[in-house]
Design a protein around this motif. Structure first.
Motif, mmCIF file in Angstrom:
data_model
loop_
_atom_site.group_PDB
_atom_site.id
_atom_site.type_symbol
_atom_site.label_atom_id
_atom_site.label_comp_id
_atom_site.label_asym_id
_atom_site.label_seq_id
_atom_site.Cartn_x
_atom_site.Cartn_y
_atom_site.Cartn_z
ATOM 1 N N CYS A 215 0.848 -1.196 0.000
ATOM 2 C CA CYS A 215 0.000 0.000 0.000
ATOM 3 C C CYS A 215 0.885 1.248 0.000
ATOM 4 C CB CYS A 215 -0.932 0.007 1.207
ATOM 5 S SG CYS A 215 -0.100 0.058 2.784
ATOM 6 N N GLN A 216 0.274 2.379 -0.294
ATOM 7 C CA GLN A 216 0.993 3.650 -0.284
ATOM 8 C C GLN A 216 1.129 4.146 1.151
ATOM 9 O OE1 GLN A 216 -1.951 5.232 -3.193
ATOM 10 N NE2 GLN A 216 -0.189 6.307 -4.042
ATOM 11 N N GLU A 217 2.187 4.900 1.402
ATOM 12 C CA GLU A 217 2.371 5.492 2.723
ATOM 13 C C GLU A 217 2.572 6.997 2.560
ATOM 14 O OE1 GLU A 217 4.895 4.675 6.832
ATOM 15 O OE2 GLU A 217 4.961 3.221 5.195
ATOM 16 N N ALA A 218 2.011 7.755 3.496
ATOM 17 C CA ALA A 218 2.129 9.210 3.460
ATOM 18 C C ALA A 218 2.114 9.728 4.884
ATOM 19 C CB ALA A 218 0.981 9.820 2.652
ATOM 20 N N GLU A 219 2.480 11.005 5.052
ATOM 21 C CA GLU A 219 2.464 11.579 6.397
ATOM 22 C C GLU A 219 2.073 13.050 6.352
ATOM 23 O OE1 GLU A 219 6.568 12.171 8.140
ATOM 24 O OE2 GLU A 219 7.094 10.896 6.416
ATOM 25 N N VAL A 220 1.553 13.507 7.480
ATOM 26 C CA VAL A 220 1.140 14.899 7.631
ATOM 27 C C VAL A 220 1.875 15.497 8.817
ATOM 28 C CG1 VAL A 220 -0.770 16.398 8.352
ATOM 29 C CG2 VAL A 220 -1.142 14.674 6.578
ATOM 30 N N ASN A 256 0.786 11.583 -6.096
ATOM 31 C CA ASN A 256 0.002 10.506 -6.707
ATOM 32 C C ASN A 256 -1.192 10.096 -5.845
ATOM 33 O OD1 ASN A 256 -0.378 8.673 -8.879
ATOM 34 N ND2 ASN A 256 0.487 7.010 -7.651
ATOM 35 N N LEU A 257 -1.580 10.954 -4.915
ATOM 36 C CA LEU A 257 -2.747 10.687 -4.077
ATOM 37 C C LEU A 257 -3.923 11.501 -4.603
ATOM 38 C CD1 LEU A 257 -1.112 10.906 -0.519
ATOM 39 C CD2 LEU A 257 -1.564 8.843 -1.865
ATOM 40 N N THR A 258 -5.097 10.930 -4.588
ATOM 41 C CA THR A 258 -6.267 11.653 -5.078
ATOM 42 C C THR A 258 -6.605 12.798 -4.121
ATOM 43 O OG1 THR A 258 -7.873 10.316 -3.860
ATOM 44 C CG2 THR A 258 -7.185 9.498 -6.030
ATOM 45 N N PRO A 259 -7.269 13.829 -4.607
ATOM 46 C CA PRO A 259 -7.686 14.921 -3.723
ATOM 47 C C PRO A 259 -8.530 14.430 -2.547
ATOM 48 C CG PRO A 259 -7.950 15.580 -6.010
ATOM 49 C CD PRO A 259 -7.581 14.124 -6.028
ATOM 50 N N LEU A 260 -9.343 13.404 -2.762
ATOM 51 C CA LEU A 260 -10.164 12.866 -1.682
ATOM 52 C C LEU A 260 -9.300 12.238 -0.592
ATOM 53 C CD1 LEU A 260 -12.893 12.160 -0.432
ATOM 54 C CD2 LEU A 260 -12.926 10.074 -1.835
ATOM 55 N N VAL A 261 -8.259 11.496 -0.997
ATOM 56 C CA VAL A 261 -7.360 10.870 -0.024
ATOM 57 C C VAL A 261 -6.635 11.937 0.793
ATOM 58 C CG1 VAL A 261 -5.198 9.571 0.204
ATOM 59 C CG2 VAL A 261 -7.043 8.664 -1.200
ATOM 60 N N VAL A 262 -6.118 12.968 0.120
ATOM 61 C CA VAL A 262 -5.409 14.047 0.823
ATOM 62 C C VAL A 262 -6.355 14.761 1.782
ATOM 63 C CG1 VAL A 262 -4.226 16.264 0.554
ATOM 64 C CG2 VAL A 262 -3.711 14.374 -1.013
ATOM 65 N N GLU A 263 -7.559 15.038 1.331
ATOM 66 C CA GLU A 263 -8.547 15.713 2.183
ATOM 67 C C GLU A 263 -8.898 14.854 3.396
ATOM 68 O OE1 GLU A 263 -13.137 17.215 1.777
ATOM 69 O OE2 GLU A 263 -11.818 17.533 0.052
ATOM 70 N N THR A 264 -8.999 13.547 3.187
ATOM 71 C CA THR A 264 -9.295 12.623 4.295
ATOM 72 C C THR A 264 -8.161 12.611 5.311
ATOM 73 O OG1 THR A 264 -10.603 11.220 2.804
ATOM 74 C CG2 THR A 264 -9.865 10.228 4.877
ATOM 75 N N LYS A 279 -0.862 20.939 21.683
ATOM 76 C CA LYS A 279 -0.502 22.347 21.672
ATOM 77 C C LYS A 279 0.925 22.431 21.142
ATOM 78 C CE LYS A 279 -0.757 26.651 24.243
ATOM 79 N NZ LYS A 279 -0.963 27.308 25.550
ATOM 80 N N GLY A 280 0.999 22.678 19.852
ATOM 81 C CA GLY A 280 2.302 22.682 19.203
ATOM 82 C C GLY A 280 2.288 21.772 17.997
ATOM 83 N N LEU A 281 3.263 20.870 17.926
ATOM 84 C CA LEU A 281 3.504 20.068 16.728
ATOM 85 C C LEU A 281 2.943 18.655 16.817
ATOM 86 C CD1 LEU A 281 7.147 21.294 16.572
ATOM 87 C CD2 LEU A 281 5.555 21.647 14.675
ATOM 88 N N ILE A 282 2.565 18.107 15.656
ATOM 89 C CA ILE A 282 2.169 16.701 15.576
ATOM 90 C C ILE A 282 2.495 16.184 14.182
ATOM 91 C CG2 ILE A 282 -0.226 17.226 14.896
ATOM 92 C CD1 ILE A 282 -1.021 14.681 16.549
ATOM 93 N N ASN A 283 2.932 14.929 14.123
ATOM 94 C CA ASN A 283 3.216 14.237 12.871
ATOM 95 C C ASN A 283 2.378 12.962 12.857
ATOM 96 O OD1 ASN A 283 5.026 11.708 11.904
ATOM 97 N ND2 ASN A 283 5.283 13.390 10.481
ATOM 98 N N ILE A 284 1.676 12.708 11.749
ATOM 99 C CA ILE A 284 0.809 11.532 11.662
ATOM 100 C C ILE A 284 1.163 10.742 10.409
ATOM 101 C CG2 ILE A 284 -1.574 10.692 11.582
ATOM 102 C CD1 ILE A 284 -2.420 13.288 12.938
ATOM 103 N N GLN A 285 1.348 9.429 10.587
ATOM 104 C CA GLN A 285 1.700 8.526 9.492
ATOM 105 C C GLN A 285 0.453 7.780 9.013
ATOM 106 O OE1 GLN A 285 5.192 7.895 8.644
ATOM 107 N NE2 GLN A 285 5.835 9.485 10.067
ATOM 108 N N PHE A 286 0.311 7.674 7.691
ATOM 109 C CA PHE A 286 -0.867 7.041 7.088
ATOM 110 C C PHE A 286 -0.467 5.936 6.123
ATOM 111 C CE2 PHE A 286 -2.099 11.388 8.076
ATOM 112 C CZ PHE A 286 -3.370 11.256 8.630
ATOM 113 N N ALA A 287 -1.367 4.958 5.982
ATOM 114 C CA ALA A 287 -1.255 3.959 4.921
ATOM 115 C C ALA A 287 -2.534 4.037 4.093
ATOM 116 C CB ALA A 287 -1.089 2.560 5.511
#
Length: 397
Positions: A215-220, A256-264, A279-287
């Motif tokens: 699967c694809q992996e991404a992070e915010v 290469n992610l659809t706008p819907l995936v990014v919005e989700t 309060k401050g920073l956060i990093n979230i990993q997605f599959a």
């Protein structure tokens, strides 16, 4: 008796002070990225009128330059050393979000001693760091995540693995750089992985996740001030899931992610930040698999990619985040115009030539010793096309 043994050359000032914890010696999972975070944090603290005190013991970093902080304690980032400094300086609080996992691990002790943690509270950090508690939170928020279970023994782990379904990711909580994480495919491999964990990290709760293969992996990366939420960047990994995020080539913004995936992803990120009272920073990993977005983990601190995004977009995100942690400013007070013509690629840097005996195969345990940044105008760039071709080959195996 030598009288100098009882002397103290550090004389506290009468100013209000903030202590910043660094990440200590260079090691896999922590490096120059967190030094960048600490330096910009120190500058923001000074701008807010506090005395900035740095605690770190790495001579190769800028944060330990003699003129960077108002006062530098060149000491190991261990509790015994930190507590003596706190007793002497009596700071308004301590920032643990900028020094990686080493600093974050001291949050519990600080809270137990009644020392204020600047920014996100220890309990919120613990929910994010404890894989079991975090998965329970995701369940409450109705956010998809890989099925999981917890165990303390090999027998319990095998039972959980059979319940969630192979392949599974076996991992402990509160570890640095994916330390001792393993992807396993049968009972025998689970038993070996758990025995190794119990031997090297005794007392750690073991989490067994169903591994989302191919699967694809991404992070915010984002900032939350208690009211306003700002996405710093959405990065898409070129390597498939299963390769540690620190070892992956990653592209900003997602390509290469659809706008819907990014919005989700952005919607889930804000939901998590509000639930954790960040309060401050956060990093979230997605599959992302078959168009469905799963949350893998959340890091309630600066990540290795925070400085990368700040440089790529030319926005002083660490300065802004520190002021948010201190309660000195709201996100609405800043103009954050992203300046990036094309894409920025985060390239991992490895040192295998210095360690010829090390297994070069990449997996969930981080092996890179640094990262570089490469700018490309568009996706027709030869360098990117080569990386993406390799990714496609890996996914087809």
């Amino acid at each position: 008796m030598n009288p100098t043994l009882n002397s103290n050359e550090s004389i506290p000032s009468g100013k209000k002070k903030i202590i910043v914890l660094g990440s200590g010696p260079n090691r896999i999972g922590q490096g120059i990225e967190f030094d960048y975070c600490c330096v910009h944090g120190l500058l923001a603290i000074k701008e807010c009128g506090y005395e900035a005190i740095m605690v770190n013991c790495n001579p190769e970093t800028v944060s330990t330059d003699f003129d960077m902080a108002d006062k530098l304690y060149f000491e190991p980032v261990f509790w015994e050393h930190l507590w003596e400094i706190i007793e002497l300086e009596k700071p308004e609080g301590v920032i643990v979000q900028l020094g990686g996992q080493t600093a974050l691990k001291l949050a519990k002790r600080l809270t137990e001693k009644g020392i204020k943690i600047i920014g996100t509270s220890f309990d919120s950090m613990d929910i994010a760091e404890d894989r079991g508690r975090f998965s329970d939170l995701l369940k409450e928020l109705n956010i998809p995540y890989p099925q999981y279970g917890t165990a303390y023994t090999a027998e319990e782990a095998i039972e959980v693995a059979n319940n969630v379904g192979y392949p599974v990711l076996v991992r402990p909580s509160y570890v640095l750089g994916g330390q001792r994480m393993r992807i396993v495919i049968n009972d025998e491999e689970v038993e070996k992985a758990v025995i190794s964990l119990v031997k090297h990290l005794p007392g750690n709760k073991i989490l067994i996740d169903h591994f989302l293969d191919r699967c694809q992996e991404a992070e915010v990366d984002a900032i939350f001030d208690g009211e306003n939420f700002h996405i710093m960047g959405v990065m898409e990994h070129i390597e498939p899931a299963g390769i540690h995020s620190g070892d992956s080539n990653a592209v900003l913004p997602a390509f290469n992610l659809t706008p819907l995936v990014v919005e989700t992803m952005e919607y889930y990120s804000e939901k998590i930040a509000r639930a954790l009272n960040i309060k401050g920073l956060i990093n979230i990993q997605f599959a992302i698999k078959d168009g469905k977005v799963y949350v893998i983990e959340a890091n309630p601190r600066a990540s290795r990619t925070t400085p990368f995004i700040a440089k790529a977009y030319q926005i002083p995100y660490l300065n802004i985040a520190t002021k948010v942690m201190l309660g000195a400013a709201k996100l609405t007070e800043f103009t954050m115009e992203k300046k990036l013509d094309g894409y920025a690629i985060k390239e991992p840097v490895f040192s295998f030539e210095k360690f010829p005996g090390v297994n070069k195969e990449l997996g969930p345990e981080m092996k890179s010793t640094g990262e570089a940044i490469r700018f490309i105008k568009d996706l027709r760039d030869p360098y990117f096309r080569t990386l993406y071709k390799e990714r496609s080959m890996n996914l087809s195996k």
